[in-house]
Design an enzyme around this catalytic site. Structure first.
Site, PDB file in Angstrom:
ATOM      1  N   TYR A  46       0.841  -1.208   0.000  1.00  0.00           N
ATOM      2  CA  TYR A  46       0.000   0.000   0.000  1.00  0.00           C
ATOM      3  C   TYR A  46       0.872   1.252   0.000  1.00  0.00           C
ATOM      4  O   TYR A  46       0.741   2.116  -0.867  1.00  0.00           O
ATOM      5  CB  TYR A  46      -0.932  -0.025   1.214  1.00  0.00           C
ATOM      6  CG  TYR A  46      -1.896   1.131   1.232  1.00  0.00           C
ATOM      7  CD1 TYR A  46      -2.965   1.181   0.346  1.00  0.00           C
ATOM      8  CD2 TYR A  46      -1.742   2.176   2.133  1.00  0.00           C
ATOM      9  CE1 TYR A  46      -3.847   2.246   0.346  1.00  0.00           C
ATOM     10  CE2 TYR A  46      -2.622   3.245   2.149  1.00  0.00           C
ATOM     11  CZ  TYR A  46      -3.671   3.280   1.257  1.00  0.00           C
ATOM     12  OH  TYR A  46      -4.546   4.341   1.264  1.00  0.00           O
ATOM     13  N   ASP A  47       1.803   1.317   0.972  1.00  0.00           N
ATOM     14  CA  ASP A  47       2.643   2.514   1.108  1.00  0.00           C
ATOM     15  C   ASP A  47       3.460   2.767  -0.150  1.00  0.00           C
ATOM     16  O   ASP A  47       3.469   3.864  -0.706  1.00  0.00           O
ATOM     17  CB  ASP A  47       3.632   2.360   2.274  1.00  0.00           C
ATOM     18  CG  ASP A  47       2.949   2.114   3.606  1.00  0.00           C
ATOM     19  OD1 ASP A  47       1.729   1.904   3.612  1.00  0.00           O
ATOM     20  OD2 ASP A  47       3.650   2.133   4.634  1.00  0.00           O
ATOM     21  N   GLU A  48       4.166   1.714  -0.590  1.00  0.00           N
ATOM     22  CA  GLU A  48       5.055   1.886  -1.740  1.00  0.00           C
ATOM     23  C   GLU A  48       4.257   2.062  -3.028  1.00  0.00           C
ATOM     24  O   GLU A  48       4.695   2.749  -3.948  1.00  0.00           O
ATOM     25  CB  GLU A  48       6.019   0.706  -1.865  1.00  0.00           C
ATOM     26  CG  GLU A  48       6.948   0.528  -0.670  1.00  0.00           C
ATOM     27  CD  GLU A  48       8.062   1.572  -0.565  1.00  0.00           C
ATOM     28  OE1 GLU A  48       7.910   2.700  -1.099  1.00  0.00           O
ATOM     29  OE2 GLU A  48       9.089   1.262   0.063  1.00  0.00           O
ATOM     30  N   ARG A  87     -11.148  -0.651   9.956  1.00  0.00           N
ATOM     31  CA  ARG A  87     -10.445   0.516  10.484  1.00  0.00           C
ATOM     32  C   ARG A  87     -10.928   0.837  11.891  1.00  0.00           C
ATOM     33  O   ARG A  87     -11.986   0.390  12.331  1.00  0.00           O
ATOM     34  CB  ARG A  87     -10.588   1.695   9.539  1.00  0.00           C
ATOM     35  CG  ARG A  87      -9.547   1.557   8.445  1.00  0.00           C
ATOM     36  CD  ARG A  87      -9.574   2.683   7.499  1.00  0.00           C
ATOM     37  NE  ARG A  87     -10.722   2.567   6.629  1.00  0.00           N
ATOM     38  CZ  ARG A  87     -11.083   3.515   5.780  1.00  0.00           C
ATOM     39  NH1 ARG A  87     -10.397   4.628   5.721  1.00  0.00           N
ATOM     40  NH2 ARG A  87     -12.114   3.340   5.000  1.00  0.00           N
ATOM     41  N   SER A  90     -14.573   2.657  12.745  1.00  0.00           N
ATOM     42  CA  SER A  90     -15.736   1.793  12.501  1.00  0.00           C
ATOM     43  C   SER A  90     -15.704   0.582  13.435  1.00  0.00           C
ATOM     44  O   SER A  90     -16.732   0.203  14.003  1.00  0.00           O
ATOM     45  CB  SER A  90     -15.793   1.379  11.035  1.00  0.00           C
ATOM     46  OG  SER A  90     -14.517   1.052  10.551  1.00  0.00           O
ATOM     47  N   GLN A 110      -0.335   4.354  20.562  1.00  0.00           N
ATOM     48  CA  GLN A 110      -0.069   4.952  19.249  1.00  0.00           C
ATOM     49  C   GLN A 110      -1.112   6.031  18.986  1.00  0.00           C
ATOM     50  O   GLN A 110      -2.227   5.952  19.504  1.00  0.00           O
ATOM     51  CB  GLN A 110      -0.070   3.872  18.148  1.00  0.00           C
ATOM     52  CG  GLN A 110      -1.392   3.216  17.828  1.00  0.00           C
ATOM     53  CD  GLN A 110      -1.714   2.011  18.702  1.00  0.00           C
ATOM     54  OE1 GLN A 110      -1.391   2.002  19.880  1.00  0.00           O
ATOM     55  NE2 GLN A 110      -2.384   1.019  18.137  1.00  0.00           N
TER      56      GLN A 110
HETATM   57  N1  UDP Z   1      -6.507  -0.284  15.737  1.00  0.00           N
HETATM   58  C1  UDP Z   1      -6.920  -0.801  16.963  1.00  0.00           C
HETATM   59  N2  UDP Z   1      -8.039  -1.598  16.986  1.00  0.00           N
HETATM   60  C2  UDP Z   1      -8.769  -1.909  15.873  1.00  0.00           C
HETATM   61  C3  UDP Z   1      -8.344  -1.372  14.633  1.00  0.00           C
HETATM   62  C4  UDP Z   1      -7.207  -0.565  14.587  1.00  0.00           C
HETATM   63  O1  UDP Z   1      -6.304  -0.546  18.006  1.00  0.00           O
HETATM   64  O2  UDP Z   1      -9.766  -2.626  16.008  1.00  0.00           O
HETATM   65  C5  UDP Z   1      -5.329   0.610  15.707  1.00  0.00           C
HETATM   66  C6  UDP Z   1      -4.285   0.243  14.646  1.00  0.00           C
HETATM   67  O3  UDP Z   1      -3.340  -0.667  15.163  1.00  0.00           O
HETATM   68  C7  UDP Z   1      -3.671   1.612  14.370  1.00  0.00           C
HETATM   69  C8  UDP Z   1      -4.824   2.589  14.573  1.00  0.00           C
HETATM   70  O4  UDP Z   1      -5.789   1.897  15.351  1.00  0.00           O
HETATM   71  O5  UDP Z   1      -2.656   1.916  15.308  1.00  0.00           O
HETATM   72  C9  UDP Z   1      -5.450   3.056  13.273  1.00  0.00           C
HETATM   73  O6  UDP Z   1      -5.741   1.909  12.500  1.00  0.00           O
HETATM   74  P1  UDP Z   1      -6.490   2.024  11.098  1.00  0.00           P
HETATM   75  O7  UDP Z   1      -6.428   0.674  10.453  1.00  0.00           O
HETATM   76  O8  UDP Z   1      -7.840   2.629  11.276  1.00  0.00           O
HETATM   77  O9  UDP Z   1      -5.652   3.088  10.251  1.00  0.00           O
HETATM   78  P2  UDP Z   1      -4.067   3.217   9.933  1.00  0.00           P
HETATM   79  O10 UDP Z   1      -3.284   2.236  10.727  1.00  0.00           O
HETATM   80  O11 UDP Z   1      -3.988   2.975   8.480  1.00  0.00           O
HETATM   81  O12 UDP Z   1      -3.737   4.596  10.359  1.00  0.00           O
END
Ligand code: UDP
Length: 216
Positions: A46-48, A87, A90, A110
């Site tokens: 995805y990133d690359e 995500r 949601s 994080q």
């Molecule tokens: N995350 C979490 N629980 C979940 C889904 C995601 O703790 O059920 C964390 C995930 O590890 C990340 C952050 O939430 O640190 C955002 O994740 P997301 O997939 O929404 O977006 P992205 O990582 O692409 O920023």
């Protein structure tokens, strides 16, 4: 698509991503930061992929003077997200509404900065309507930064649930912090997000409430 835009002399927009910054060593992230991306990790395609697309866009811009617009979109949420898209916003809302445990990946320390969808759309429209020659890249996102634990708490407060938190393994290469520097968007587009997290989450919770009721 770049070839088509070149032939038709059409303006072309790339929905790029904050993922081009990888696990950023600079905070917040300005557009001038080149990023810290693992080229062979599980999220690298995805990133690359997005980084390669930016490269191609800028090659066409330089070689063919194509009217490109490259926006780096940070975490965005709002009504019409798919309930199972995985995500964090949601996931947490659907879990809270169902009274299920909230899945925190890692310690939840994080950070992410969440932009309400209407704000993002407003930024994109301003950007594609801006004067020719302004190609970007430009960050579009909300600079208010939250830990994932704080997000979980806000969702639970709005839904009024007391779901417990469960701690799951942190996915590999999960960025530890992310927050856009939006000085360029402010200057060039007169844009900044208006919807605060609490207000946007309320609208999103209400969307998912209706959706879950329909499914019953
Ligand atoms: N995350 C979490 N629980 C979940 C889904 C995601 O703790 O059920 C964390 C995930 O590890 C990340 C952050 O939430 O640190 C955002 O994740 P997301 O997939 O929404 O977006 P992205 O990582 O692409 O920023």
């Amino acid at each position: 698509m770049l070839g088509l835009a070149k032939r038709l002399r059409a303006r072309i927009f790339q929905a790029s991503t904050s993922e081009v910054y990888g696990d950023p060593a600079i905070h917040p992230q300005p557009e001038s930061y080149w990023g810290n991306v693992n080229p062979i990790g599980p999220r690298s395609c995805y990133d690359e992929g997005k980084r390669c697309a930016e490269t191609l866009f800028f090659d066409y811009y330089r070689q063919h003077n194509l009217d490109i617009r490259v926006a780096r979109i940070f975490n965005t949420y709002g009504p019409r997200m798919h309930p199972n898209d995985g995500r964090v916003v949601s996931n947490f809302i659907v879990q809270a509404l169902k009274g299920e445990p909230i899945t925190i990946y890692g310690e939840g320390q994080q950070t992410r900065s969440f932009c309400y969808v209407d704000d993002l759309i407003d930024g994109i429209v301003r950007f594609v309507d801006a004067e020719p020659g302004f190609a970007g890249p430009i960050n579009l996102g909300n600079p208010s930064e939250f830990t994932i634990r704080e997000l979980a708490q806000q969702v639970l407060d709005i839904v009024g649930e007391k779901s417990k938190l469960v701690f799951c393994p942190l996915p590999a290469d999960d960025p530890t912090q992310r927050k856009p520097d939006i000085a360029l968007a402010r200057e060039k587009l007169g844009w900044e997000p208006r919807v605060k997290l609490e207000e946007g989450l309320k609208k999103t919770v209400s969307y998912f409430e209706d959706l879950l009721l329909e499914g019953e």
